[in-house]
Design a protein around this motif. Structure first.
Motif, short mmCIF file in Angstrom:
data_model
loop_
_atom_site.label_atom_id
_atom_site.label_comp_id
_atom_site.label_asym_id
_atom_site.label_seq_id
_atom_site.Cartn_x
_atom_site.Cartn_y
_atom_site.Cartn_z
N ARG A 238 -35.43 6.28 -1.83
CA ARG A 238 -36.82 5.81 -1.84
C ARG A 238 -37.68 6.52 -0.78
NH1 ARG A 238 -37.96 1.09 -4.71
NH2 ARG A 238 -36.13 0.05 -5.61
N THR A 239 -37.33 7.74 -0.47
CA THR A 239 -38.08 8.47 0.55
C THR A 239 -39.53 8.66 0.14
OG1 THR A 239 -36.08 9.61 1.28
CG2 THR A 239 -38.17 10.65 1.84
N LEU A 240 -39.78 8.89 -1.14
CA LEU A 240 -41.15 9.09 -1.60
C LEU A 240 -41.98 7.83 -1.46
CD1 LEU A 240 -40.47 11.20 -4.84
CD2 LEU A 240 -40.94 12.01 -2.53
N ASP A 241 -41.32 6.68 -1.46
CA ASP A 241 -42.03 5.42 -1.24
C ASP A 241 -42.24 5.15 0.24
OD1 ASP A 241 -42.06 4.88 -4.01
OD2 ASP A 241 -40.04 4.04 -3.89
N ARG A 242 -41.22 5.46 1.05
CA ARG A 242 -41.32 5.20 2.49
C ARG A 242 -42.33 6.13 3.16
NH1 ARG A 242 -36.97 6.37 5.28
NH2 ARG A 242 -35.81 7.45 3.63
N TYR A 243 -42.49 7.33 2.62
CA TYR A 243 -43.45 8.29 3.17
C TYR A 243 -44.43 8.65 2.06
CZ TYR A 243 -39.89 8.46 6.77
OH TYR A 243 -38.99 8.10 7.75
N ALA A 244 -45.29 7.70 1.77
CA ALA A 244 -46.12 7.78 0.57
C ALA A 244 -47.19 8.86 0.66
CB ALA A 244 -46.77 6.43 0.30
N ARG A 245 -47.52 9.33 1.88
CA ARG A 245 -48.54 10.37 2.02
C ARG A 245 -47.93 11.77 1.93
NH1 ARG A 245 -51.16 8.18 7.52
NH2 ARG A 245 -48.91 7.97 7.93
N LEU A 246 -46.63 11.83 1.75
CA LEU A 246 -45.92 13.10 1.69
C LEU A 246 -45.90 13.62 0.25
CD1 LEU A 246 -44.02 15.00 3.43
CD2 LEU A 246 -42.13 13.62 2.55
N SER A 247 -46.19 14.90 0.07
CA SER A 247 -46.07 15.56 -1.23
C SER A 247 -44.94 16.58 -1.14
CB SER A 247 -47.38 16.26 -1.61
OG SER A 247 -48.44 15.35 -1.71
N VAL A 248 -44.02 16.55 -2.10
CA VAL A 248 -42.84 17.41 -2.06
C VAL A 248 -42.90 18.42 -3.21
CG1 VAL A 248 -40.32 17.51 -2.16
CG2 VAL A 248 -41.46 15.58 -1.01
N VAL A 249 -42.74 19.70 -2.85
CA VAL A 249 -42.72 20.78 -3.84
C VAL A 249 -41.28 21.25 -4.01
CG1 VAL A 249 -43.55 23.08 -4.45
CG2 VAL A 249 -45.05 21.50 -3.19
N LEU A 250 -40.79 21.23 -5.23
CA LEU A 250 -39.45 21.70 -5.56
C LEU A 250 -39.54 23.12 -6.12
CD1 LEU A 250 -38.08 18.53 -7.40
CD2 LEU A 250 -37.81 19.13 -4.97
N PRO A 251 -38.72 24.05 -5.61
CA PRO A 251 -38.79 25.43 -6.09
C PRO A 251 -38.07 25.61 -7.41
CG PRO A 251 -37.04 25.23 -4.48
CD PRO A 251 -37.69 23.88 -4.56
N HIS A 252 -38.29 26.77 -8.01
CA HIS A 252 -37.54 27.18 -9.20
C HIS A 252 -37.61 26.11 -10.29
CE1 HIS A 252 -35.26 29.00 -5.66
NE2 HIS A 252 -35.99 29.98 -6.16
N ALA A 253 -38.83 25.59 -10.52
CA ALA A 253 -39.08 24.59 -11.57
C ALA A 253 -38.24 23.34 -11.39
CB ALA A 253 -38.85 25.20 -12.95
N GLY A 254 -37.87 23.03 -10.14
CA GLY A 254 -37.12 21.80 -9.87
C GLY A 254 -35.63 21.91 -10.05
N GLY A 255 -35.12 23.16 -10.13
CA GLY A 255 -33.69 23.30 -10.35
C GLY A 255 -33.29 22.73 -11.71
N PHE A 256 -32.29 21.86 -11.71
CA PHE A 256 -31.85 21.23 -12.96
C PHE A 256 -32.50 19.87 -13.18
CE2 PHE A 256 -27.89 23.69 -11.72
CZ PHE A 256 -28.12 24.73 -12.61
N LEU A 257 -33.38 19.44 -12.28
CA LEU A 257 -33.91 18.08 -12.35
C LEU A 257 -34.58 17.77 -13.69
CD1 LEU A 257 -34.22 15.45 -10.71
CD2 LEU A 257 -36.46 16.31 -9.97
N PRO A 258 -35.49 18.62 -14.21
CA PRO A 258 -36.10 18.27 -15.50
C PRO A 258 -35.07 18.14 -16.62
CG PRO A 258 -37.36 19.97 -14.41
CD PRO A 258 -36.08 19.84 -13.63
N GLN A 259 -34.02 18.97 -16.56
CA GLN A 259 -33.01 18.95 -17.63
C GLN A 259 -32.11 17.72 -17.57
OE1 GLN A 259 -33.90 21.87 -16.04
NE2 GLN A 259 -35.03 22.47 -17.88
N ILE A 260 -31.96 17.12 -16.38
CA ILE A 260 -31.10 15.94 -16.27
C ILE A 260 -31.91 14.65 -16.14
CG2 ILE A 260 -29.27 17.29 -15.19
CD1 ILE A 260 -29.96 15.72 -12.56
N ALA A 261 -33.21 14.71 -16.42
CA ALA A 261 -34.06 13.53 -16.25
C ALA A 261 -33.57 12.36 -17.09
CB ALA A 261 -35.50 13.88 -16.61
N THR A 262 -33.27 12.60 -18.35
CA THR A 262 -32.79 11.52 -19.22
C THR A 262 -31.43 11.02 -18.76
OG1 THR A 262 -33.99 12.47 -21.09
CG2 THR A 262 -32.25 10.89 -21.59
N ARG A 263 -30.57 11.93 -18.32
CA ARG A 263 -29.25 11.55 -17.82
C ARG A 263 -29.39 10.68 -16.57
NH1 ARG A 263 -24.16 13.70 -18.47
NH2 ARG A 263 -22.71 13.57 -16.69
#
Length: 378
Positions: A238-263
């Motif tokens: 819940r880091t994105l909730d605890r530091y709500a003013r923080l914006s995080v950029v993931l490189p390389h289209a987010g790695g495998f994150l978009p592909q494993i979103a449903t999983r």
């Protein structure tokens, strides 16, 4: 151009022999660019903003060799940044502004050495931005082994040099972003409502550069997994909730994150603590994703995150000019997942909304011997 510049360009200039490079692109936010002052401008009149650009200052390399931090002869291609080759690539690709991510800032043996090395880096950046106003922006590196130096670096980079974000590796000594050990650092970044750029490099349990699979370089597969692990851990804790003013950029289209979103939604209850599918979906839409890689067909990423969370990135000089112009750029320009309006946002509008300083005049800076005007904190 120097011989080193030609080597860095990976043949970029050789491939343009007989052709004329386009005129220098006006910097984003430059007063001579129509619409340059509007951070939400998606008109297409502004040049591209490259948010994924590795920078190893030649002045820093000279200092680091004298200090015993690196040996120049051992540097890999991605650490051999050259000003002339970089500007040639930017002009060829239509890049108005490159956001520089300093490399090798985690090699210092003491806090005193870290402060000295960062001072050399910041002075080199001062000279670069003086020579090319508006063409380069700065990410502040975070030497996490030296927390007090990190605090000092953030103050110097933001308040004196007009930094637009902070860079940190996906894991530090095998501990991933989101772990409580990052709390002091993240609290300082959150206080500035800053943009955090993460990037894979060293893999847990492996000597630097050692491949996980013989014959397969780590950047081919393992770097993408490293980014994915960091992103999932940020969601889990819940880091994105605890530091709500923080914006995080993931490189390389987010790695495998978009592909494993449903999983991740389906099996999130096996994590500790369990991941609620709604929280997963919310987090996926809160990250930003760059196009460096090159970008695979983007329909999954657009469906997962939305096109307004995608930023243009090249991975220069880790990616050669040929990779950038023949793979990365066409992947964005011709992908049917993007509308023309979305494509313009990816090229510059999204970055300027995320980092408004990119749409403002360059902050005037001076070397360490002179007084530095104060910049407003983000």
């Amino acid at each position: 151009m120097s011989r080193r510049g030609l080597l860095i360009a990976g043949g970029a200039l050789a491939s343009t022999a007989g052709t004329t490079l386009p005129p220098r692109v006006s910097p984003a936010g430059g007063g001579d660019m129509p619409g340059g002052g509007d951070p939400g401008d998606n008109s297409g009149r502004a040049g591209k903003i490259d948010v994924h650009h590795h920078y190893t200052a030649p002045e820093w390399v000279e200092w680091a060799e004298r200090a015993g931090v690196v040996r120049e002869e051992d540097l890999l291609w991605w650490a051999r940044w050259d000003e002339d080759a970089t500007l040639a690539l930017m002009d060829r690709a239509g890049i108005a502004t490159a956001v520089l991510n300093p490399t090798m800032q985690d090699r210092y043996r003491s806090a005193a050495q870290a402060r000295e090395g960062l001072s050399v880096l910041f002075d080199a950046l001062t000279g670069l931005t003086h020579r090319h106003p508006g063409r380069f922006a700065l990410l502040c590196p975070a030497p996490l082994d030296h927390p007090d130096v990190t605090t000092w670096a953030l103050e110097r980079a933001y308040d004196d040099l007009g930094a637009v974000g902070v860079s940190v590796k996906a894991n530090h000594d095998g501990v991933y972003l989101g772990d409580p050990s990052y709390d002091r650092f993240l609290a300082e970044v959150d206080e500035r409502s800053a943009v955090l750029f993460t990037h894979p490099l060293d893999l847990p349990g492996k000597p630097p550069g050692a491949p996980t699979v013989a014959g397969v370089p780590n950047f081919m597969c393992d770097f993408l997994l490293d980014t994915t692990r960091a992103a999932v851990n940020l969601i889990r804790t819940r880091t994105l909730d605890r530091y709500a003013r923080l914006s995080v950029v993931l490189p390389h289209a987010g790695g495998f994150l978009p592909q494993i979103a449903t999983r991740l939604e389906a099996f999130g209850d096996h994590c500790t603590p369990a991941l609620d599918p709604g929280r997963v979906r919310d987090a996926l839409h809160r990250f930003y994703y760059d196009t460096a890689g090159p970008l695979a067909p983007a329909c999954t990423l657009v469906e997962t995150a939305g096109a307004d969370r995608i930023l243009f990135g090249t991975d220069w000089p880790a990616a050669s000019a040929e990779i950038i112009t023949e793979h990365t750029m066409p992947a964005v320009a011709s992908d049917h997942a993007f509308t023309e309006h979305q494509r313009r946002g990816i090229y510059h509008g999204n970055a300027r909304r995320l980092m408004p300083a990119l749409g403002a005049p360059a902050v005037p800076v001076t070397g360490s011997a002179g007084a530095r005007p104060q910049a407003t904190r983000q």
